[in-house]
Design a protein around this motif. Sequence first.
Motif, PDB file in Angstrom:
ATOM      1  N   THR A   1      40.597  17.738  40.530  1.00 24.44           N
ATOM      2  CA  THR A   1      39.326  18.155  41.137  1.00 24.44           C
ATOM      3  C   THR A   1      39.086  17.597  42.544  1.00 24.44           C
TER       4      THR A   1
ATOM      5  N   LYS B   1      43.160  26.942  41.017  1.00 22.11           N
ATOM      6  CA  LYS B   1      42.220  27.293  39.942  1.00 22.11           C
ATOM      7  C   LYS B   1      42.280  28.794  39.659  1.00 22.11           C
TER       8      LYS B   1
ATOM      9  N   ARG C   1      43.210  12.237  29.166  1.00 19.75           N
ATOM     10  CA  ARG C   1      44.509  12.407  29.795  1.00 19.75           C
ATOM     11  C   ARG C   1      45.597  11.566  29.109  1.00 19.75           C
TER      12      ARG C   1
ATOM     13  N   TYR D   1      43.019  23.863  46.289  1.00 21.24           N
ATOM     14  CA  TYR D   1      42.286  23.702  45.019  1.00 21.24           C
ATOM     15  C   TYR D   1      41.853  25.079  44.492  1.00 21.24           C
TER      16      TYR D   1
ATOM     17  N   ASP E   1      48.366  15.158  28.167  1.00 22.60           N
ATOM     18  CA  ASP E   1      48.548  15.500  29.576  1.00 22.60           C
ATOM     19  C   ASP E   1      48.877  16.983  29.639  1.00 22.60           C
ATOM     20  N   ILE E   2      47.991  17.758  30.263  1.00 24.38           N
ATOM     21  CA  ILE E   2      48.174  19.218  30.195  1.00 24.38           C
ATOM     22  C   ILE E   2      49.368  19.702  31.016  1.00 24.38           C
TER      23      ILE E   2
ATOM     24  N   GLN F   1      33.449  14.389  33.868  1.00 26.33           N
ATOM     25  CA  GLN F   1      31.987  14.500  33.715  1.00 26.33           C
ATOM     26  C   GLN F   1      31.589  15.673  32.808  1.00 26.33           C
ATOM     27  N   LEU F   2      32.307  16.792  32.871  1.00 21.09           N
ATOM     28  CA  LEU F   2      31.962  17.872  31.940  1.00 21.09           C
ATOM     29  C   LEU F   2      32.393  17.507  30.528  1.00 21.09           C
TER      30      LEU F   2
HETATM   31  N1  NAP Z   1      33.020  18.980  40.066  1.00 20.56           N
HETATM   32  C1  NAP Z   1      32.619  20.138  40.563  1.00 20.56           C
HETATM   33  O1  NAP Z   1      31.791  20.192  41.505  1.00 20.56           O
HETATM   34  C2  NAP Z   1      33.114  21.413  39.990  1.00 20.56           C
HETATM   35  C3  NAP Z   1      32.647  22.628  40.512  1.00 20.56           C
HETATM   36  C4  NAP Z   1      33.091  23.816  39.962  1.00 20.56           C
HETATM   37  C5  NAP Z   1      34.005  23.805  38.923  1.00 20.56           C
HETATM   38  N2  NAP Z   1      34.472  22.607  38.454  1.00 20.56           N
HETATM   39  C6  NAP Z   1      35.439  22.641  37.358  1.00 20.56           C
HETATM   40  O2  NAP Z   1      34.797  22.093  36.231  1.00 20.56           O
HETATM   41  C7  NAP Z   1      35.772  21.447  35.400  1.00 20.56           C
HETATM   42  C8  NAP Z   1      35.315  20.048  35.064  1.00 20.56           C
HETATM   43  O3  NAP Z   1      35.163  19.331  36.270  1.00 20.56           O
HETATM   44  P1  NAP Z   1      34.623  17.832  36.309  1.00 20.56           P
HETATM   45  O4  NAP Z   1      33.705  17.753  37.469  1.00 20.56           O
HETATM   46  O5  NAP Z   1      34.155  17.430  34.954  1.00 20.56           O
HETATM   47  O6  NAP Z   1      35.964  17.072  36.682  1.00 20.56           O
HETATM   48  P2  NAP Z   1      36.322  15.509  36.577  1.00 20.56           P
HETATM   49  O7  NAP Z   1      35.095  14.722  36.321  1.00 20.56           O
HETATM   50  O8  NAP Z   1      37.158  15.227  37.768  1.00 20.56           O
HETATM   51  O9  NAP Z   1      37.207  15.458  35.273  1.00 20.56           O
HETATM   52  C9  NAP Z   1      38.486  16.012  35.217  1.00 20.56           C
HETATM   53  C10 NAP Z   1      39.219  15.328  34.104  1.00 20.56           C
HETATM   54  O10 NAP Z   1      40.523  15.905  34.003  1.00 20.56           O
HETATM   55  C11 NAP Z   1      41.424  14.848  33.728  1.00 20.56           C
HETATM   56  N3  NAP Z   1      42.780  15.217  34.098  1.00 20.56           N
HETATM   57  C12 NAP Z   1      43.336  15.305  35.321  1.00 20.56           C
HETATM   58  N4  NAP Z   1      44.632  15.636  35.227  1.00 20.56           N
HETATM   59  C13 NAP Z   1      44.906  15.765  33.901  1.00 20.56           C
HETATM   60  C14 NAP Z   1      46.058  16.074  33.166  1.00 20.56           C
HETATM   61  N5  NAP Z   1      47.231  16.318  33.782  1.00 20.56           N
HETATM   62  N6  NAP Z   1      45.992  16.118  31.808  1.00 20.56           N
HETATM   63  C15 NAP Z   1      44.822  15.856  31.181  1.00 20.56           C
HETATM   64  N7  NAP Z   1      43.692  15.546  31.824  1.00 20.56           N
HETATM   65  C16 NAP Z   1      43.729  15.494  33.175  1.00 20.56           C
HETATM   66  C17 NAP Z   1      40.905  13.696  34.566  1.00 20.56           C
HETATM   67  O11 NAP Z   1      41.447  12.492  34.093  1.00 20.56           O
HETATM   68  P3  NAP Z   1      41.634  11.255  35.109  1.00 20.56           P
HETATM   69  O12 NAP Z   1      40.248  10.871  35.523  1.00 20.56           O
HETATM   70  O13 NAP Z   1      42.357  10.265  34.283  1.00 20.56           O
HETATM   71  O14 NAP Z   1      42.422  11.799  36.261  1.00 20.56           O
HETATM   72  C18 NAP Z   1      39.406  13.826  34.317  1.00 20.56           C
HETATM   73  O15 NAP Z   1      39.024  13.119  33.165  1.00 20.56           O
HETATM   74  C19 NAP Z   1      37.093  21.518  36.153  1.00 20.56           C
HETATM   75  O16 NAP Z   1      37.814  22.633  35.694  1.00 20.56           O
HETATM   76  C20 NAP Z   1      36.669  21.785  37.588  1.00 20.56           C
HETATM   77  O17 NAP Z   1      37.677  22.462  38.293  1.00 20.56           O
HETATM   78  C21 NAP Z   1      34.037  21.424  38.944  1.00 20.56           C
END
Ligand code: NAP
Length: 304
Positions: free
Chosen positions: A73, A140, A40, A136, A44-45, A18-19
């Motif tokens: 996440t 992080k 991904r 988690y 793949d990180i 989503q970000l």
């Molecule tokens: N969501 C929250 O409430 C929240 C709050 C605070 C901070 N954050 C931080 O904000 C950032 C963005 O979060 P978000 O909500 O946008 O997360 P998200 O929607 O879950 O997106 C995470 C992305 O990372 C990808 N991913 C997972 N494993 C991977 C890998 N090994 N290599 C490459 N890509 C990979 C996922 O791909 P797949 O879908 O294919 O697995 C997904 O597209 C993250 O760092 C999170 O920790 C989030």
Amino acid sequence: MGIGHRKIRLISIGSKGQLGRSIEAVCRTHPSIEYLGLDRAQLDIREQGALESYLRTRPSSLPSVVVNCAAYTSVDAAESHEGEAYAVNAYGAGYLAYSALMSDLMMIQISTDYVFDGSATSPIAEDAEPSPLSVYGETKYMGEYNVRHLLGLRGLVLRTSWLYSPYGVNFVHRMRELAQGHKQLRIVRDQIGSPTYAPHLAEAIVRLALVAVQEGCFRAQTLHYAGAGACSWYDLARATIELGGYDTEVVPITTAEYPTAARRPAYSVLSSERIGSLYGIEPQPWIEGLREYYRHIGRDQHTQ
Ligand SMILES: NC(=O)c1ccc[n+]([C@@H]2O[C@H](COP(=O)([O-])OP(=O)(O)OC[C@H]3O[C@@H](n4cnc5c(N)ncnc54)[C@H](OP(=O)(O)O)[C@@H]3O)[C@@H](O)[C@H]2O)c1
């Protein structure tokens, strides 16, 4: 502040999250940005050196900033998938930082309010001591350490909280879905944080990247960016229901009444003062983010 119009390349990792999708939307309309989004499947990180290998196939003379939006996440699932969570959030972030170092790129690592234990009673500043309650949060926090350690001021740890957006599944999306099939929702009222609208965070990230390229480094190693103000999950659910015009009752419950695999902080409101004083970036009140969310999905419905 005089953000220059020097063209830069912004490389977004985890670009389908989503970000990631919010950043892509901002970059696509920005004249100073050449956008490269890697999902991904493309990168793949968990693989050491993956970014360097990829960039060899896509050389560019533009100064570049890598934004790591990729993460494991699923906060509750991480409790029973510790190895996977560490591989992505801790070591994966470290591999990217190392690649950034080797390829002379700057990097923004996105981190979380869940590095804190919830014992604070007022908005949390960047130099407060983390003490994660969950796997988690630990993973992080280790990712943060790796980025700071390897990149110094060529890296930025940007913590945010309670992220939601028009893309993918998130708390606001889930509340809207549940409201359609339920007369009543029972939502936790004793966890307090700051909901953050991902497209607003994405605009801040792009500004930070542009200034960093102009100045050759970031002005701090750690910054917080979260929607202004604070609320509980219950408050956020109620606001989502009200603004969406749903006819669903929201009932407050306690964390004890809704047990989850991972412990969550009772209070994780991030102070965004530093990003304001260093960069003039002032997050909007969280309720404005929610209004913008509804305007966005309303526009989408009209264009479908
Ligand atoms: N969501 C929250 O409430 C929240 C709050 C605070 C901070 N954050 C931080 O904000 C950032 C963005 O979060 P978000 O909500 O946008 O997360 P998200 O929607 O879950 O997106 C995470 C992305 O990372 C990808 N991913 C997972 N494993 C991977 C890998 N090994 N290599 C490459 N890509 C990979 C996922 O791909 P797949 O879908 O294919 O697995 C997904 O597209 C993250 O760092 C999170 O920790 C989030």
